[in-house]
Scaffold this active site. Structure first.
Site, PDB file in Angstrom:
ATOM      1  N   ASP A  63       1.001   3.406  -3.064  1.00  0.00           N
ATOM      2  CA  ASP A  63       2.376   3.086  -3.453  1.00  0.00           C
ATOM      3  C   ASP A  63       2.365   2.276  -4.741  1.00  0.00           C
ATOM      4  O   ASP A  63       1.808   1.175  -4.788  1.00  0.00           O
ATOM      5  CB  ASP A  63       3.065   2.295  -2.342  1.00  0.00           C
ATOM      6  CG  ASP A  63       4.507   1.958  -2.678  1.00  0.00           C
ATOM      7  OD1 ASP A  63       5.396   2.722  -2.270  1.00  0.00           O
ATOM      8  OD2 ASP A  63       4.736   0.930  -3.348  1.00  0.00           O
ATOM      9  N   TYR A  68       5.585  -1.833 -12.050  1.00  0.00           N
ATOM     10  CA  TYR A  68       4.350  -2.566 -11.781  1.00  0.00           C
ATOM     11  C   TYR A  68       3.401  -2.528 -12.975  1.00  0.00           C
ATOM     12  O   TYR A  68       2.476  -3.342 -13.051  1.00  0.00           O
ATOM     13  CB  TYR A  68       3.624  -1.992 -10.561  1.00  0.00           C
ATOM     14  CG  TYR A  68       4.386  -2.039  -9.261  1.00  0.00           C
ATOM     15  CD1 TYR A  68       5.576  -2.751  -9.130  1.00  0.00           C
ATOM     16  CD2 TYR A  68       3.917  -1.341  -8.150  1.00  0.00           C
ATOM     17  CE1 TYR A  68       6.275  -2.774  -7.941  1.00  0.00           C
ATOM     18  CE2 TYR A  68       4.609  -1.364  -6.952  1.00  0.00           C
ATOM     19  CZ  TYR A  68       5.787  -2.064  -6.848  1.00  0.00           C
ATOM     20  OH  TYR A  68       6.472  -2.079  -5.663  1.00  0.00           O
ATOM     21  N   HIS A 126      14.272   2.215  -7.259  1.00  0.00           N
ATOM     22  CA  HIS A 126      13.641   0.960  -6.882  1.00  0.00           C
ATOM     23  C   HIS A 126      14.638  -0.061  -6.321  1.00  0.00           C
ATOM     24  O   HIS A 126      14.342  -0.754  -5.345  1.00  0.00           O
ATOM     25  CB  HIS A 126      12.910   0.368  -8.091  1.00  0.00           C
ATOM     26  CG  HIS A 126      11.755  -0.499  -7.737  1.00  0.00           C
ATOM     27  ND1 HIS A 126      10.645  -0.644  -8.543  1.00  0.00           N
ATOM     28  CD2 HIS A 126      11.518  -1.277  -6.662  1.00  0.00           C
ATOM     29  CE1 HIS A 126       9.774  -1.469  -7.969  1.00  0.00           C
ATOM     30  NE2 HIS A 126      10.295  -1.877  -6.835  1.00  0.00           N
ATOM     31  N   VAL A 252      -6.894  -7.203  -3.692  1.00  0.00           N
ATOM     32  CA  VAL A 252      -7.926  -6.775  -4.636  1.00  0.00           C
ATOM     33  C   VAL A 252      -9.312  -7.136  -4.108  1.00  0.00           C
ATOM     34  O   VAL A 252     -10.312  -6.880  -4.776  1.00  0.00           O
ATOM     35  CB  VAL A 252      -7.709  -7.394  -6.036  1.00  0.00           C
ATOM     36  CG1 VAL A 252      -6.389  -6.914  -6.631  1.00  0.00           C
ATOM     37  CG2 VAL A 252      -7.741  -8.920  -5.982  1.00  0.00           C
ATOM     38  N   ARG A 256     -10.865  -7.702   2.361  1.00  0.00           N
ATOM     39  CA  ARG A 256      -9.498  -7.721   2.875  1.00  0.00           C
ATOM     40  C   ARG A 256      -8.907  -6.311   2.916  1.00  0.00           C
ATOM     41  O   ARG A 256      -8.155  -5.967   3.846  1.00  0.00           O
ATOM     42  CB  ARG A 256      -8.632  -8.634   2.014  1.00  0.00           C
ATOM     43  CG  ARG A 256      -7.212  -8.851   2.541  1.00  0.00           C
ATOM     44  CD  ARG A 256      -7.186  -9.494   3.914  1.00  0.00           C
ATOM     45  NE  ARG A 256      -7.908 -10.736   3.949  1.00  0.00           N
ATOM     46  CZ  ARG A 256      -7.436 -11.914   3.534  1.00  0.00           C
ATOM     47  NH1 ARG A 256      -6.221 -11.994   3.034  1.00  0.00           N
ATOM     48  NH2 ARG A 256      -8.168 -13.008   3.625  1.00  0.00           N
ATOM     49  N   ASN A 260      -7.532  -4.834   6.427  1.00  0.00           N
ATOM     50  CA  ASN A 260      -6.171  -4.343   6.615  1.00  0.00           C
ATOM     51  C   ASN A 260      -6.137  -2.908   7.121  1.00  0.00           C
ATOM     52  O   ASN A 260      -5.131  -2.468   7.689  1.00  0.00           O
ATOM     53  CB  ASN A 260      -5.392  -4.435   5.301  1.00  0.00           C
ATOM     54  CG  ASN A 260      -5.082  -5.863   4.896  1.00  0.00           C
ATOM     55  OD1 ASN A 260      -5.102  -6.773   5.724  1.00  0.00           O
ATOM     56  ND2 ASN A 260      -4.796  -6.075   3.626  1.00  0.00           N
TER      57      ASN A 260
END
Length: 295
Positions: A63, A68, A126, A252, A256, A260
């Site tokens: 996504d 971004y 958005h 990043v 992690r 997740n």
């Protein structure tokens, strides 16, 4: 029914099963992996490495958004992965300064070019921006309908739309949104809006699923995490999965990113799901969609 998603080993030919990630079937019949990887606030210079790690772990849903500033790097990671384009579900979103139809067309073309693809699996408005463009987000939506009819957007949807915005689209357009991507977490459960979307077959995508980490120290979450032998983040992400949300946590950090992803080897009881839902405070970490002007 869950589909099995696979990840690369040493070569593109040496693929192995990672886990079964549930798919959500959208109202138009397209499938979307319920767990994805988000790149909001990921710096462009860090994006390709993070997305590459996510794809190696087994994520098959990325996504991003024009705003971004990292679409190009997302595309580079997907291209280098060795995966077929059809194996990766890619979402992007329309920039707030491109709601006029011609601007939206140019912005969509730019997103395709930056990502290095000839279609998007999902393209979203958005923000509704009700205080800009004379409150006209319908003509913007009509432009997305063009992309859908052309096949360049396999599904189209919205982000941060309230029920009143969705009702207007239902009465003034032909194609209903397949998705509404909204802020949802245990401190902002959005039950009323989620109920409206369920009634109209609009899938819910939850951004900020961990309330930017604010819920991870909550005693109720910590207690469940200790009992099931998982981290608080895994418990909250699993809570979303149990409720039917589509989620895309971001990080990043390779450890992690992997953590997740590891949320499909346990379940929460109905009592656990309810106890987490009762933490609701109607507390936002992001802007109010009725007031945000996108600037």
């Amino acid at each position: 029914m869950a589909n099995v998603h696979v990840s690369d080993c040493n070569t593109p030919e040496e693929r192995f099963v990672v886990t079964a990630i549930p798919d959500i079937t959208l109202s138009n019949g397209q499938n979307i992996p319920q767990l994805g990887f988000g790149v909001f606030l990921v710096k462009p210079e860090d994006t390709a490495a993070a997305v590459s790690t996510a794809l190696e772990v087994g994520y098959r849903h990325i996504d991003t958004a024009e705003m971004y500033g990292n679409e190009k790097e997302v595309g580079e990671a997907i291209s280098r992965s060795g995966l077929d384009r059809s194996d990766v579900f890619v979402t992007s979103k329309l920039a707030n300064d491109a709601h006029e139809p011609d601007d939206a067309r140019r912005a969509f073309d730019q997103s395709l070019k930056a990502l290095g693809v000839d279609y998007l699996d999902l393209f979203l408005i958005h923000w509704p921006l009700p205080t800009r463009y004379d409150g006209d987000y319908v003509s913007t939506w009509n432009t997305l309908e063009e992309f859908y009819r052309e096949g360049r957007a396999r599904s189209i949807g919205v982000s941060n739309f309230q029920a009143r915005h969705l009702r207007r689209l239902h009465t003034e357009s032909d194609i209903p949104p397949a998705v509404d991507q909204i802020e949802v977490n245990p401190y902002l459960t959005q039950d009323e809006l989620r109920g409206f979307c369920a009634e109209h077959q609009i899938a819910i995508e939850a951004w900020s699923p961990l309330a930017r980490g604010n819920v991870l120290d909550d005693p109720a979450v910590d207690s469940i995490a200790r009992r099931v032998g998982k981290t608080p983040a895994q418990v909250v992400l699993r809570w979303h999965i149990e409720r039917g949300d589509i989620i895309f946590p971001k990080s990043v950090t390779p450890e992690r990113i992997k953590e997740n992803f590891e949320i499909f080897d346990f379940e929460l009881s109905d009592a656990d799901v309810e106890s987490i839902a009762l933490l609701n405070r109607n507390e936002r970490t992001g802007p109010d969609p009725d007031k945000f002007d996108g600037r």
